[in-house]
Design a protein around this motif. Structure first.
Motif, PDB file in Angstrom:
ATOM      1  N   GLU A   1       0.800  -1.225   0.000  1.00 17.39           N
ATOM      2  CA  GLU A   1       0.000   0.000   0.000  1.00 17.39           C
ATOM      3  C   GLU A   1       0.834   1.278   0.000  1.00 17.39           C
ATOM      4  OE1 GLU A   1      -2.313  -3.258   0.581  1.00 17.39           O
ATOM      5  OE2 GLU A   1      -0.938  -2.691   2.191  1.00 17.39           O
TER       6      GLU A   1
ATOM      7  N   LEU B   1      -5.307  -0.089  -5.644  1.00  8.72           N
ATOM      8  CA  LEU B   1      -4.978   1.255  -6.122  1.00  8.72           C
ATOM      9  C   LEU B   1      -5.662   1.426  -7.473  1.00  8.72           C
ATOM     10  CD1 LEU B   1      -3.154   3.613  -5.103  1.00  8.72           C
ATOM     11  CD2 LEU B   1      -1.446   2.800  -6.725  1.00  8.72           C
TER      12      LEU B   1
ATOM     13  N   ALA C   1      -2.453   6.861  -0.756  1.00  9.88           N
ATOM     14  CA  ALA C   1      -2.818   5.783   0.174  1.00  9.88           C
ATOM     15  C   ALA C   1      -3.860   6.215   1.196  1.00  9.88           C
ATOM     16  CB  ALA C   1      -1.564   5.273   0.878  1.00  9.88           C
TER      17      ALA C   1
ATOM     18  N   LEU D   1      -6.095   4.666  -3.120  1.00  7.20           N
ATOM     19  CA  LEU D   1      -6.231   3.347  -2.501  1.00  7.20           C
ATOM     20  C   LEU D   1      -7.652   3.200  -1.972  1.00  7.20           C
ATOM     21  CD1 LEU D   1      -4.329   0.901  -1.814  1.00  7.20           C
ATOM     22  CD2 LEU D   1      -4.252   1.832   0.504  1.00  7.20           C
TER      23      LEU D   1
END
Length: 366
Positions: A244, A329, A254, A285
């Motif tokens: 991540e 993502l 993120a 994300l």
């Protein structure tokens, strides 16, 4: 086994207990002892202990220690009091992540950085390189410390009754220093965790860590491997560097912008991160829940109307909630909650929906 894999101070104990061992982050580490589900549930319901001695530690001291740490760290250490811990990232000028880390403030001129095992050499080189022009002393202490993570709703009881370590006064994200003979190395006890449950970390000499492990095993505390460490952190939406976060995945992408303090003095990556926050990142994300029991794995393609829009970073059929979910993502225009997407799993395509990244409720003690 990789020839270059290092061993922690508990390696022989893991092998004697029949743990499944595998290379991770440059070390040969226990992945599981019995099975991941049992170990995961022990942490959610009672208590489990992890050997996390593979993590890296760097001590920054000197008159410029605070200014230097703030220069390489996205969060702001200036308001910290001694005994406080902050989470944040070290970033490249591009905004991508060198690593995510914890910063422990030991004194006005002493900061203890805890970095990821896989990044120890890279981080140490980066920190040294950035220190030019600052009056700081840097000590690579990764080989001096062993570390245990004691996690779960019964963690406080285990710490006090089995290990004799008074810790109930510690608030979340604070620590204290103890002297634990026979070593002259000071022991740090902190309350952070990476599982979504209440928990403590013990940083100490290898000999003391071995003593603690033996006491915990004799008392029947469940040893847990890195397999369930990953399922536990994933369920509560905590990032893993390399999945991540990465040189290509910024904290803003993120969803970790709260750990990026753009109002402080210039820090490495600030300009790129400020621009990305203002303009909005091209990718974000997200969490995705599948309607099927198929398991989306790292690297699998996320689709919208048959066209690729992103990729899975981590995916599991969750142990605590019995759902097939992942973090992924994706292109920012598809990141809104409720967006219908698909995931390519081998030769089939499965329907999914964008949901919150936290798939299970955290149970920290505040």
């Amino acid at each position: 086994m990789e020839q270059t894999s290092k061993q922690t101070c508990l390696y022989d104990k893991h092998v004697a207990q029949g743990a499944l061992m595998s290379p991770f982050g440059g070390f040969i580490m226990p992945i599981q002892y019995t099975n991941i589900v049992d170990e995961h549930q022990a942490v959610r319901q009672q208590c489990g202990v992890f050997d996390v001695s593979h993590m890296g530690e760097v001590l920054v001291s000197g008159t410029d220690a605070e200014r230097f740490v703030n220069h390489i760290f996205t969060n702001d250490v200036r308001p910290m009091v001694a005994g406080k811990i902050l989470y944040g990232m070290m970033c490249y000028p591009t905004g991508g992540c060198v690593d995510d880390l914890l910063v422990y403030k030991m004194a006005a001129d002493r900061f203890f950085l805890v970095i990821n095992a896989a990044n120890i050499d890279k981080d140490w080189a980066w920190i040294q390189e950035q220190a030019a022009g600052f009056n700081v002393s840097l000590e690579h202490q990764s080989d001096d410390y062993g570390q245990l993570a004691i996690q779960g709703p019964q963690a406080e009881t285990v710490m006090e009754e089995i290990l004799g370590l008074q810790c109930r006064e510690l608030a979340f994200y604070t620590f204290k220093t103890l002297h634990t003979p026979p070593s002259s190395l000071h022991t740090l006890v902190s309350r952070t965790g990476y599982t979504g449950e209440d928990g403590f970390e013990i940083y100490a000499s290898p000999s003391y860590i071995r003593q603690c492990w033996d006491k915990l095993m004799a008392a029947g505390v469940k040893p847990c491997g890195l397999g369930c460490r990953d399922t536990l952190r994933f369920e509560v939406g905590l990032p893993l560097y390399g999945d991540e976060l990465s040189p290509d995945i910024t904290p803003i992408m993120a969803g970790l912008g709260s750990f990026v303090k753009l109002d402080k003095d210039n820090f490495i990556g600030r300009e790129a991160l400020a621009r990305q926050k203002a303009e909005g990142p091209a990718r974000k994300l997200v969490g995705i829940e599948l309607s099927d029991k198929a398991i989306p794995r790292h690297g699998y393609t996320v689709l919208k109307d048959g066209q690729p829009i992103g990729e899975v970073t981590t995916g599991y059929h969750t142990i605590s909630t019995d759902k097939s979910v992942c973090m992924a993502l994706v292109d920012a225009q598809y990141a809104a909650l409720g967006t219908e997407v698909e995931i390519q799993i081998r030769k089939k395509v499965f329907a999914g929906c964008v949901v919150k990244k936290q798939f299970y409720q955290k149970n920290y003690k505040h």
